[in-house]
Design a protein around this motif. Structure first.
Motif, mmCIF file in Angstrom:
data_model
loop_
_atom_site.group_PDB
_atom_site.id
_atom_site.type_symbol
_atom_site.label_atom_id
_atom_site.label_comp_id
_atom_site.label_asym_id
_atom_site.label_seq_id
_atom_site.Cartn_x
_atom_site.Cartn_y
_atom_site.Cartn_z
ATOM 1 N N ALA A 58 -0.469 -6.700 1.900
ATOM 2 C CA ALA A 58 -0.607 -6.248 0.511
ATOM 3 C C ALA A 58 -1.783 -6.994 -0.123
ATOM 4 N N GLY A 59 -2.870 -6.984 0.580
ATOM 5 C CA GLY A 59 -4.031 -7.805 0.217
ATOM 6 C C GLY A 59 -4.918 -7.210 -0.858
ATOM 7 N N GLY A 60 -4.598 -6.008 -1.363
ATOM 8 C CA GLY A 60 -5.383 -5.434 -2.458
ATOM 9 C C GLY A 60 -6.818 -5.205 -2.051
ATOM 10 N N HIS A 66 1.560 -12.493 -4.022
ATOM 11 C CA HIS A 66 2.008 -11.606 -5.107
ATOM 12 C C HIS A 66 2.421 -10.223 -4.612
ATOM 13 N N PHE A 67 3.260 -10.229 -3.617
ATOM 14 C CA PHE A 67 3.915 -9.000 -3.164
ATOM 15 C C PHE A 67 5.249 -9.432 -2.571
ATOM 16 N N ARG A 103 -9.878 -10.002 -2.017
ATOM 17 C CA ARG A 103 -10.450 -11.308 -2.408
ATOM 18 C C ARG A 103 -10.024 -12.431 -1.447
ATOM 19 N N HIS A 104 -8.783 -12.376 -0.961
ATOM 20 C CA HIS A 104 -8.328 -13.425 -0.038
ATOM 21 C C HIS A 104 -8.736 -13.122 1.395
ATOM 22 N N LEU A 138 -0.871 1.051 5.103
ATOM 23 C CA LEU A 138 0.526 1.085 5.545
ATOM 24 C C LEU A 138 1.430 0.730 4.364
ATOM 25 N N ASP A 139 2.546 1.440 4.294
ATOM 26 C CA ASP A 139 3.569 1.184 3.284
ATOM 27 C C ASP A 139 4.665 0.359 3.963
ATOM 28 N N THR A 140 4.974 -0.803 3.435
ATOM 29 C CA THR A 140 6.001 -1.636 4.084
ATOM 30 C C THR A 140 7.356 -0.919 4.116
ATOM 31 N N TRP A 157 -6.291 -0.044 -8.957
ATOM 32 C CA TRP A 157 -7.441 -0.538 -8.187
ATOM 33 C C TRP A 157 -8.703 0.212 -8.568
ATOM 34 N N MET A 187 8.273 2.910 -0.886
ATOM 35 C CA MET A 187 7.562 3.127 -2.147
ATOM 36 C C MET A 187 7.383 4.614 -2.377
ATOM 37 N N TRP A 206 -0.706 2.209 -8.054
ATOM 38 C CA TRP A 206 -1.557 1.150 -7.488
ATOM 39 C C TRP A 206 -2.981 1.642 -7.290
ATOM 40 N N LEU A 211 -3.801 -5.308 5.127
ATOM 41 C CA LEU A 211 -2.836 -4.209 5.044
ATOM 42 C C LEU A 211 -2.555 -3.943 3.576
ATOM 43 N N ASP A 212 -2.608 -2.678 3.187
ATOM 44 C CA ASP A 212 -2.222 -2.310 1.825
ATOM 45 C C ASP A 212 -1.851 -0.836 1.816
ATOM 46 N N SER A 252 -2.549 1.085 -0.757
ATOM 47 C CA SER A 252 -3.471 1.803 -1.635
ATOM 48 C C SER A 252 -4.809 2.085 -0.949
HETATM 49 C C1 LIG Z 1 -0.155 -7.732 -7.263
HETATM 50 S S1 LIG Z 1 -1.140 -6.921 -6.053
HETATM 51 C C2 LIG Z 1 -1.624 -8.329 -5.071
HETATM 52 C C3 LIG Z 1 -2.874 -8.068 -4.293
HETATM 53 C C4 LIG Z 1 -3.417 -9.284 -3.503
HETATM 54 N N1 LIG Z 1 -2.428 -9.841 -2.596
HETATM 55 C C5 LIG Z 1 -3.940 -10.347 -4.433
HETATM 56 O O1 LIG Z 1 -3.284 -11.370 -4.633
HETATM 57 O O2 LIG Z 1 -5.053 -10.143 -4.961
HETATM 58 C C6 LIG Z 1 0.074 -6.144 -5.005
HETATM 59 C C7 LIG Z 1 -0.504 -5.297 -3.876
HETATM 60 O O3 LIG Z 1 0.564 -4.732 -3.134
HETATM 61 C C8 LIG Z 1 0.211 -3.431 -2.704
HETATM 62 N N2 LIG Z 1 1.481 -2.736 -2.420
HETATM 63 C C9 LIG Z 1 2.420 -2.355 -3.318
HETATM 64 N N3 LIG Z 1 3.466 -1.791 -2.685
HETATM 65 C C10 LIG Z 1 3.165 -1.815 -1.346
HETATM 66 C C11 LIG Z 1 3.851 -1.379 -0.192
HETATM 67 N N4 LIG Z 1 5.050 -0.815 -0.283
HETATM 68 N N5 LIG Z 1 3.278 -1.556 1.029
HETATM 69 C C12 LIG Z 1 2.045 -2.155 1.116
HETATM 70 N N6 LIG Z 1 1.346 -2.578 0.036
HETATM 71 C C13 LIG Z 1 1.896 -2.425 -1.180
HETATM 72 C C14 LIG Z 1 -0.557 -2.863 -3.895
HETATM 73 O O4 LIG Z 1 -1.394 -1.779 -3.542
HETATM 74 C C15 LIG Z 1 -1.340 -4.104 -4.330
HETATM 75 O O5 LIG Z 1 -2.588 -4.152 -3.676
#
Ligand SMILES: C[S@@+](CC[C@H](N)C(=O)[O-])C[C@H]1O[C@@H](n2cnc3c(N)ncnc32)[C@H](O)[C@@H]1O
Length: 194
Positions: free
Chosen positions: A44-46, A114-115, A49-50, A90-92, A13, A1, A9, A64-65, A67
């Protein structure tokens, strides 16, 4: 990313503020399967909420996210609720590049809502515990028939999830229009031989 993606992102947020939205039915409908506790990874839990729903059910959760703002919000929400949460920035892409490791298992739950990160399924196969579960949900390209976003690069092809899930034992897999209004593919899977 790219750094720009991360800023996007972070800005999203920040704009959403501290109020947590409700966990999705995709997760809460699995409540009977999620009664065992153990270690859970919300990838990528934002803003949590989960992760917090799982923590309230007794899981030891790592969120892990990429942002920092999302993680900050999740940390505050956890404190406000008296729940523990481990935060991992962490960035995947760094995992793909070999610059970082997938968070070491064994994981009793890996949630990814949703990731779309296609290497996830191989990593889940290697790190789920014997009875561990991967829960994954992502809109498909059919979603574009009703919604302009997410754009195509973030969408699964119809039928693609069955192929991606090959390193795992599928417990349930479905694609269709959901009550949320999205066309989504949803998977619950376990380790082969588990
Ligand atoms: C659509 S949101 C979904 C968040 C959460 N899973 C939910 O359903 O509420 C996508 C998430 O992916 C994270 N994200 C985007 N690219 C990423 C990456 N390369 N590595 C880790 N997280 C990432 C964003 O910061 C964001 O929190």
């Amino acid at each position: 990313m790219s750094a720009a993606d991360r800023e996007t992102w972070d800005a999203r947020w920040s704009a959403r503020g501290v109020e947590l939205s409700e966990p999705e039915a995709f997760l809460t409908d699995q409540a009977t399967r999620l009664a065992g506790g153990g270690r859970a990874l919300d990838l990528a839990g934002g803003s949590g909420r989960h992760a917090l729903w799982l923590a309230a059910r007794g899981y030891d959760v790592t969120l892990l996210d990429v942002s920092p703002r999302a993680l900050e919000a999740a940390g505050s929400a956890a404190s406000a609720r008296g729940l523990g949460l481990s935060l991992l920035e962490l960035d995947t892409d760094a995992i793909d590049a070999g610059a970082a490791a997938f968070p070491p298992g064994p994981w009793d739950v890996i949630l990814c809502h949703h990731f779309l990160w296609r290497p996830l399924f191989v990593h889940a196969g290697a790190t789920l515990s014997e009875a561990g579960l991967l829960l994954f949900a992502q809109p498909t390209r059919v979603n574009l028939e009703r919604h302009p976003r997410p754009s195509a690069r973030f969408l699964l092809e119809p039928g693609e999830l069955a192929e991606l899930a090959a390193p795992l034992r599928v417990l349930s897999l479905s694609e269709g229009w959901r009550a949320s209004g999205r066309h989504e593919a949803q998977l619950v899977a376990a380790r082969h031989g588990g």
